[in-house]
Design a protein around this motif. Structure first.
Motif, PDB file in Angstrom:
ATOM      1  N   MET A   1      -5.786 -11.195   1.215  1.00 19.98           N
ATOM      2  CA  MET A   1      -6.302 -10.977  -0.148  1.00 19.98           C
ATOM      3  C   MET A   1      -6.215 -12.290  -0.927  1.00 19.98           C
ATOM      4  SD  MET A   1      -4.390  -7.325  -0.838  1.00 19.98           S
ATOM      5  CE  MET A   1      -2.747  -8.055  -0.886  1.00 19.98           C
ATOM      6  N   ASP A   2      -7.188 -13.154  -0.714  1.00 19.28           N
ATOM      7  CA  ASP A   2      -7.110 -14.493  -1.313  1.00 19.28           C
ATOM      8  C   ASP A   2      -8.108 -14.649  -2.460  1.00 19.28           C
ATOM      9  OD1 ASP A   2      -6.168 -17.084  -1.592  1.00 19.28           O
ATOM     10  OD2 ASP A   2      -7.567 -17.919  -0.131  1.00 19.28           O
ATOM     11  N   GLY A   3      -7.743 -15.474  -3.438  1.00 16.73           N
ATOM     12  CA  GLY A   3      -8.684 -15.827  -4.507  1.00 16.73           C
ATOM     13  C   GLY A   3      -8.303 -15.328  -5.893  1.00 16.73           C
ATOM     14  N   ASN A   4      -7.108 -14.766  -6.031  1.00 17.81           N
ATOM     15  CA  ASN A   4      -6.682 -14.244  -7.347  1.00 17.81           C
ATOM     16  C   ASN A   4      -6.696 -15.320  -8.421  1.00 17.81           C
ATOM     17  OD1 ASN A   4      -6.170 -11.872  -6.062  1.00 17.81           O
ATOM     18  ND2 ASN A   4      -3.930 -12.055  -6.101  1.00 17.81           N
ATOM     19  N   GLY A   5      -6.133 -16.488  -8.088  1.00 19.98           N
ATOM     20  CA  GLY A   5      -5.983 -17.554  -9.070  1.00 19.98           C
ATOM     21  C   GLY A   5      -7.330 -18.092  -9.519  1.00 19.98           C
TER      22      GLY A   5
ATOM     23  N   ARG B   1       5.388 -22.183  -4.192  1.00 18.53           N
ATOM     24  CA  ARG B   1       4.601 -22.319  -5.427  1.00 18.53           C
ATOM     25  C   ARG B   1       5.526 -22.521  -6.623  1.00 18.53           C
ATOM     26  NH1 ARG B   1      -0.743 -18.416  -5.041  1.00 18.53           N
ATOM     27  NH2 ARG B   1      -1.467 -19.263  -3.052  1.00 18.53           N
TER      28      ARG B   1
ATOM     29  N   LEU C   1       2.032 -11.749   0.275  1.00 20.02           N
ATOM     30  CA  LEU C   1       2.786 -12.966  -0.071  1.00 20.02           C
ATOM     31  C   LEU C   1       3.223 -13.642   1.225  1.00 20.02           C
ATOM     32  CD1 LEU C   1       4.039 -14.417  -2.643  1.00 20.02           C
ATOM     33  CD2 LEU C   1       6.176 -13.305  -2.005  1.00 20.02           C
TER      34      LEU C   1
ATOM     35  N   HIS D   1      -3.386 -12.178 -10.419  1.00 21.11           N
ATOM     36  CA  HIS D   1      -2.489 -11.450  -9.513  1.00 21.11           C
ATOM     37  C   HIS D   1      -2.380  -9.984  -9.908  1.00 21.11           C
ATOM     38  CE1 HIS D   1      -1.563 -14.965  -7.292  1.00 21.11           C
ATOM     39  NE2 HIS D   1      -0.898 -15.575  -8.263  1.00 21.11           N
TER      40      HIS D   1
ATOM     41  N   ASN E   1       3.853 -19.314   0.452  1.00 16.44           N
ATOM     42  CA  ASN E   1       3.621 -19.085  -0.988  1.00 16.44           C
ATOM     43  C   ASN E   1       4.904 -19.262  -1.797  1.00 16.44           C
ATOM     44  OD1 ASN E   1       1.267 -16.343  -0.433  1.00 16.44           O
ATOM     45  ND2 ASN E   1       0.850 -18.520  -0.754  1.00 16.44           N
TER      46      ASN E   1
ATOM     47  N   GLU F   1       4.864 -19.124 -11.357  1.00 16.16           N
ATOM     48  CA  GLU F   1       3.970 -18.231 -10.610  1.00 16.16           C
ATOM     49  C   GLU F   1       4.781 -17.257  -9.755  1.00 16.16           C
ATOM     50  OE1 GLU F   1       0.449 -19.833  -9.051  1.00 16.16           O
ATOM     51  OE2 GLU F   1       0.052 -18.115  -7.746  1.00 16.16           O
TER      52      GLU F   1
ATOM     53  N   LEU G   1       4.816 -13.158  -9.529  1.00 10.80           N
ATOM     54  CA  LEU G   1       4.609 -12.403  -8.286  1.00 10.80           C
ATOM     55  C   LEU G   1       5.794 -11.464  -8.012  1.00 10.80           C
ATOM     56  CD1 LEU G   1       3.056 -15.308  -6.189  1.00 10.80           C
ATOM     57  CD2 LEU G   1       1.890 -13.202  -6.884  1.00 10.80           C
TER      58      LEU G   1
END
Ligand code: IPE
Ligand code: IPE
Ligand code: MG
Length: 232
Positions: free
Chosen positions: A14-18, A66, A59, A32, A63, A70, A74
């Motif tokens: 599930m990538d691309g939230n940011g 980070r 996660l 997120h 990650n 952030e 999370l």
């Protein structure tokens, strides 16, 4: 959806939230938050369609490097979804299993995770694996060390049983959103014959219809597993 061959096990990166949030001039934390909501929506839909196992990469171990701000966001989201908002997970009506190294989480989060796993233990209609602080290389190294410690040689079956996904069938279909074309340390051993599907949509905007399109695409593929097609 028209008549299709359904994958028994779907795994989702599930990538691309940011980036999704940034494009809307919102903080990454907003991405997120929307990402978790979409996780529940999309995975519930997968189970409704008849998929038996859904595994999400929520996660990664990497990650955890980070920035603290952030990570705080999370961790708070994980805390909320395993306590105040755990009904959202329980409403899915499937067994929930968390995969990864939980020792990184504070005790309250760990306890709540174990409680949700316990409460859903007897649900057999579906299995929802949530990977938290998960890294596939770390998982493989740990499995090797476990075999060495037991002083035994392994074969494919006994080795995969030592992995954190032990005993589960491998994912038939791995979907990654966010436009990147890589696995980022996800299910490296288990993905040997998985079909890969990459979407340019950012995770919070990946819709039920997008999921159906990915499944339709999978359904049209010819899985040969190294063999040859049967003659007509
Ligand atoms: C995926 O979204 C969620 C996690 C990795 C926790 P990202 O946070 O990686 O979003 P992008 O890729 O920076 O847009
Ligand atoms: C993969 O996304 C991890 C999750 C979706 C949880 P990343 O955003 O961490 O992957 P890279 O850094 O682009 O490879
Ligand atoms: Mg990313």
């Amino acid at each position: 959806m028209r008549r299709i061959k359904l994958p028994a096990h779907i795994a989702l990166i599930m990538d691309g939230n940011g980036r999704w949030a940034k494009r809307r001039f919102r903080p990454r934390s907003y991405g997120h938050r929307m990402g978790v909501q979409n996780m529940v929506r999309i995975c519930s839909h997968a189970f409704r369609l008849g998929v038996r196992i859904v595994t999400v990469y929520a996660l990664s171990t990497e990650n955890l490097f980070r920035p603290k701000e952030e990570l705080d966001t999370l961790f708070d989201l994980i805390r909320t979804y395993f306590s105040k908002k755990k009904d959202k997970l329980l409403e899915m009506g499937v067994k929930i299993n968390v995969i990864g190294d939980l020792s990184v989480f504070p005790a309250d989060i760990r306890e709540n995770i174990l409680r949700v796993m316990d409460e859903t233990r007897s649900l057999t209609d579906g299995l929802f694996n949530i990977c938290l602080d998960y890294g596939s290389r770390q998982e493989i190294v740990r499995a090797v060390n476990a075999a060495v410690a037991q002083g035994r040689f392994v074969d494919e079956a006994s080795f995969s049983a030592l992995l954190q996904t032990g005993g589960l069938p491998d994912p038939d279909l791995i979907i990654r959103t966010g436009g990147e074309v890589r696995l980022s340390n996800f299910l490296l051993y288990q993905a040997a014959y998985s079909e890969l599907y990459f979407s340019n949509k950012m995770w919070p905007e990946f819709s039920k219809r997008d999921l159906e399109k990915a499944i339709e695409n999978y359904s049209a593929r010819d899985r040969r597993f190294g063999n040859v097609e049967e003659e007509d």
